[in-house]
Each structure stands twice: as structure tokens, then as C-alpha cells.
Write a protein that holds these residues in place. Structure first.
Motif, PDB file in Angstrom:
ATOM      1  N   GLU A  38      44.507  31.852  48.365  1.00 29.06           N
ATOM      2  CA  GLU A  38      44.489  32.797  49.373  1.00 29.06           C
ATOM      3  C   GLU A  38      46.018  33.546  49.701  1.00 29.06           C
ATOM      4  OE1 GLU A  38      42.070  33.749  51.677  1.00 29.06           O
ATOM      5  OE2 GLU A  38      41.074  32.852  49.964  1.00 29.06           O
ATOM      6  N   THR A  39      47.041  32.861  49.299  1.00 32.56           N
ATOM      7  CA  THR A  39      48.248  33.394  49.202  1.00 32.56           C
ATOM      8  C   THR A  39      48.385  34.693  48.241  1.00 32.56           C
ATOM      9  OG1 THR A  39      49.388  31.285  49.972  1.00 32.56           O
ATOM     10  CG2 THR A  39      50.892  32.912  49.020  1.00 32.56           C
ATOM     11  N   LEU A  40      47.962  34.165  47.028  1.00 28.09           N
ATOM     12  CA  LEU A  40      47.980  35.217  45.885  1.00 28.09           C
ATOM     13  C   LEU A  40      47.140  36.573  46.134  1.00 28.09           C
ATOM     14  CD1 LEU A  40      48.855  36.202  42.983  1.00 28.09           C
ATOM     15  CD2 LEU A  40      46.616  34.783  41.973  1.00 28.09           C
ATOM     16  N   ARG A  41      45.990  36.055  46.956  1.00 33.71           N
ATOM     17  CA  ARG A  41      45.073  37.261  47.373  1.00 33.71           C
ATOM     18  C   ARG A  41      45.754  38.268  48.331  1.00 33.71           C
ATOM     19  NH1 ARG A  41      40.039  34.562  48.638  1.00 33.71           N
ATOM     20  NH2 ARG A  41      39.887  35.204  46.639  1.00 33.71           N
ATOM     21  N   ALA A  42      46.416  37.489  49.279  1.00 38.37           N
ATOM     22  CA  ALA A  42      47.191  38.239  50.125  1.00 38.37           C
ATOM     23  C   ALA A  42      48.334  39.042  49.789  1.00 38.37           C
ATOM     24  CB  ALA A  42      47.623  37.453  51.330  1.00 38.37           C
ATOM     25  N   LYS A  43      49.092  38.477  48.605  1.00 36.58           N
ATOM     26  CA  LYS A  43      50.117  39.290  48.150  1.00 36.58           C
ATOM     27  C   LYS A  43      49.810  40.295  47.408  1.00 36.58           C
ATOM     28  CE  LYS A  43      53.409  35.451  47.966  1.00 36.58           C
ATOM     29  NZ  LYS A  43      54.211  34.596  47.093  1.00 36.58           N
ATOM     30  N   LEU A  44      48.722  40.112  46.570  1.00 36.12           N
ATOM     31  CA  LEU A  44      48.128  41.265  45.948  1.00 36.12           C
ATOM     32  C   LEU A  44      47.344  42.394  46.579  1.00 36.12           C
ATOM     33  CD1 LEU A  44      46.341  39.322  43.004  1.00 36.12           C
ATOM     34  CD2 LEU A  44      48.377  40.796  43.046  1.00 36.12           C
ATOM     35  N   ALA A  45      46.811  42.009  47.803  1.00 39.64           N
ATOM     36  CA  ALA A  45      46.344  43.103  48.637  1.00 39.64           C
ATOM     37  C   ALA A  45      47.481  43.952  49.274  1.00 39.64           C
ATOM     38  CB  ALA A  45      45.367  42.290  49.717  1.00 39.64           C
ATOM     39  N   GLY A  46      48.421  43.138  49.401  1.00 35.37           N
ATOM     40  CA  GLY A  46      49.766  43.911  50.010  1.00 35.37           C
ATOM     41  C   GLY A  46      50.182  45.049  49.149  1.00 35.37           C
ATOM     42  N   LEU A  47      50.000  44.949  47.963  1.00 36.75           N
ATOM     43  CA  LEU A  47      50.574  46.023  46.740  1.00 36.75           C
ATOM     44  C   LEU A  47      49.684  47.263  46.983  1.00 36.75           C
ATOM     45  CD1 LEU A  47      51.001  43.487  43.633  1.00 36.75           C
ATOM     46  CD2 LEU A  47      52.682  44.406  45.512  1.00 36.75           C
ATOM     47  N   SER A  48      50.519  48.337  46.607  1.00 38.69           N
ATOM     48  CA  SER A  48      49.778  49.607  46.500  1.00 38.69           C
ATOM     49  C   SER A  48      48.724  49.699  45.262  1.00 38.69           C
ATOM     50  CB  SER A  48      50.934  50.547  46.437  1.00 38.69           C
ATOM     51  OG  SER A  48      51.732  50.816  45.299  1.00 38.69           O
ATOM     52  N   ASP A  49      48.086  50.712  45.448  1.00 36.30           N
ATOM     53  CA  ASP A  49      47.493  51.021  44.146  1.00 36.30           C
ATOM     54  C   ASP A  49      48.085  51.198  42.664  1.00 36.30           C
ATOM     55  OD1 ASP A  49      44.924  50.524  45.434  1.00 36.30           O
ATOM     56  OD2 ASP A  49      44.976  52.826  45.961  1.00 36.30           O
ATOM     57  N   ARG A  50      49.182  51.692  42.775  1.00 37.45           N
ATOM     58  CA  ARG A  50      50.138  52.151  41.934  1.00 37.45           C
ATOM     59  C   ARG A  50      50.657  50.732  41.322  1.00 37.45           C
ATOM     60  NH1 ARG A  50      51.052  54.651  37.356  1.00 37.45           N
ATOM     61  NH2 ARG A  50      53.268  55.228  37.015  1.00 37.45           N
ATOM     62  N   GLU A  51      51.232  49.890  42.314  1.00 38.92           N
ATOM     63  CA  GLU A  51      51.905  48.844  41.764  1.00 38.92           C
ATOM     64  C   GLU A  51      50.893  47.746  40.985  1.00 38.92           C
ATOM     65  OE1 GLU A  51      55.284  48.136  44.981  1.00 38.92           O
ATOM     66  OE2 GLU A  51      53.157  47.845  45.772  1.00 38.92           O
ATOM     67  N   LEU A  52      49.341  47.837  41.404  1.00 38.11           N
ATOM     68  CA  LEU A  52      48.451  46.973  41.121  1.00 38.11           C
ATOM     69  C   LEU A  52      48.181  47.658  39.654  1.00 38.11           C
ATOM     70  CD1 LEU A  52      45.947  46.536  43.897  1.00 38.11           C
ATOM     71  CD2 LEU A  52      47.341  44.767  42.813  1.00 38.11           C
ATOM     72  N   LEU A  53      48.275  48.898  39.386  1.00 43.70           N
ATOM     73  CA  LEU A  53      47.922  49.573  38.013  1.00 43.70           C
ATOM     74  C   LEU A  53      48.940  49.059  37.023  1.00 43.70           C
ATOM     75  CD1 LEU A  53      46.383  53.069  38.804  1.00 43.70           C
ATOM     76  CD2 LEU A  53      45.017  50.946  37.930  1.00 43.70           C
ATOM     77  N   ASP A  54      50.347  48.931  37.524  1.00 44.66           N
ATOM     78  CA  ASP A  54      51.376  48.365  36.682  1.00 44.66           C
ATOM     79  C   ASP A  54      50.918  46.839  36.241  1.00 44.66           C
ATOM     80  OD1 ASP A  54      52.737  50.492  37.085  1.00 44.66           O
ATOM     81  OD2 ASP A  54      54.201  49.609  38.727  1.00 44.66           O
ATOM     82  N   PHE A  55      50.237  45.995  36.969  1.00 42.40           N
ATOM     83  CA  PHE A  55      49.756  44.864  36.468  1.00 42.40           C
ATOM     84  C   PHE A  55      48.520  44.885  35.570  1.00 42.40           C
ATOM     85  CE2 PHE A  55      51.991  43.232  40.383  1.00 42.40           C
ATOM     86  CZ  PHE A  55      52.911  42.495  39.761  1.00 42.40           C
ATOM     87  N   GLY A  56      47.963  46.222  35.570  1.00 40.12           N
ATOM     88  CA  GLY A  56      46.767  46.289  34.878  1.00 40.12           C
ATOM     89  C   GLY A  56      45.614  45.953  35.591  1.00 40.12           C
ATOM     90  N   ILE A  57      45.658  45.834  37.049  1.00 35.76           N
ATOM     91  CA  ILE A  57      44.423  45.470  37.441  1.00 35.76           C
ATOM     92  C   ILE A  57      44.044  46.701  38.592  1.00 35.76           C
ATOM     93  CG2 ILE A  57      44.482  42.857  37.254  1.00 35.76           C
ATOM     94  CD1 ILE A  57      45.588  42.801  40.105  1.00 35.76           C
ATOM     95  N   GLY A  58      42.816  46.523  39.128  1.00 34.74           N
ATOM     96  CA  GLY A  58      42.452  47.463  40.171  1.00 34.74           C
ATOM     97  C   GLY A  58      42.375  46.766  41.317  1.00 34.74           C
ATOM     98  N   ARG A  59      42.274  47.540  42.456  1.00 31.98           N
ATOM     99  CA  ARG A  59      42.095  46.825  43.805  1.00 31.98           C
ATOM    100  C   ARG A  59      40.469  45.965  43.923  1.00 31.98           C
ATOM    101  NH1 ARG A  59      44.966  46.728  48.070  1.00 31.98           N
ATOM    102  NH2 ARG A  59      46.395  48.533  47.007  1.00 31.98           N
ATOM    103  N   GLY A  60      39.635  46.404  43.098  1.00 29.91           N
ATOM    104  CA  GLY A  60      38.307  45.668  43.118  1.00 29.91           C
ATOM    105  C   GLY A  60      38.480  44.402  42.401  1.00 29.91           C
TER     106      GLY A  60
END
Length: 80
Positions: A38-60
């Protein structure tokens, strides 16, 4: 005769006590794992789409990544 009964009874209580501690330890481990997810999910959800793409994952993919931390959604295995 009562002495033999008491010896067997005390062994039974000890085994039951150990089983109880094992169940509590398992429940605690499951709770800690759930909170980590749950902590990881909350931290990832708080990132912007651009930051998520830096990790190589999408919001979905946030739910998948947080639930399967040992594997990479791109197919590479992450170290533990």
C-alpha cells in the motif's frame, strides 16, 4: 496414572502454544507485506506521468508493480 496424563497434557499445551505463535507470526508478516504494498502504491500514485515513464511504467501498471515487486513488468527479474 495422573502423572502420565499431566505429562501428555503439558506437551499438548506447548504444541498448541507454538501453533498459536506461528499463526500470529504469519498474520503479522501478511500485514507488513500488505502495508508495504500500500505504501508503494501510494508513492507511485503520487508521481507524475512523466516520472512514471522514467521508471518505464504507466499509470495503469501501478497496481501490478506494487503487487509483484519481485518482477519487472518489462520481463526482467529484479534482485530481492
Amino acid at each position: 496414572m495422573t502423572t502420565a496424563f499431566n505429562v501428555f497434557e503439558s506437551r499438548r499445551n506447548t504444541a498448541t502454544g507454538r501453533l498459536g505463535f506461528a499463526v500470529l507470526a504469519h498474520c503479522r508478516a501478511a500485514f507488513v507485506e500488505w502495508r508495504t504494498r500500500e505504501t508503494l502504491r501510494a508513492k507511485l500514485a503520487g508521481l507524475s506521468d512523466r516520472e512514471l515513464l522514467d521508471f518505464g511504467i504507466g499509470r495503469g501498471e501501478i497496481d501490478y508493480v506494487s503487487s509483484n515487486r519481485a518482477s519487472d513488468p518489462r520481463g526482467a527479474v529484479l534482485p530481492p
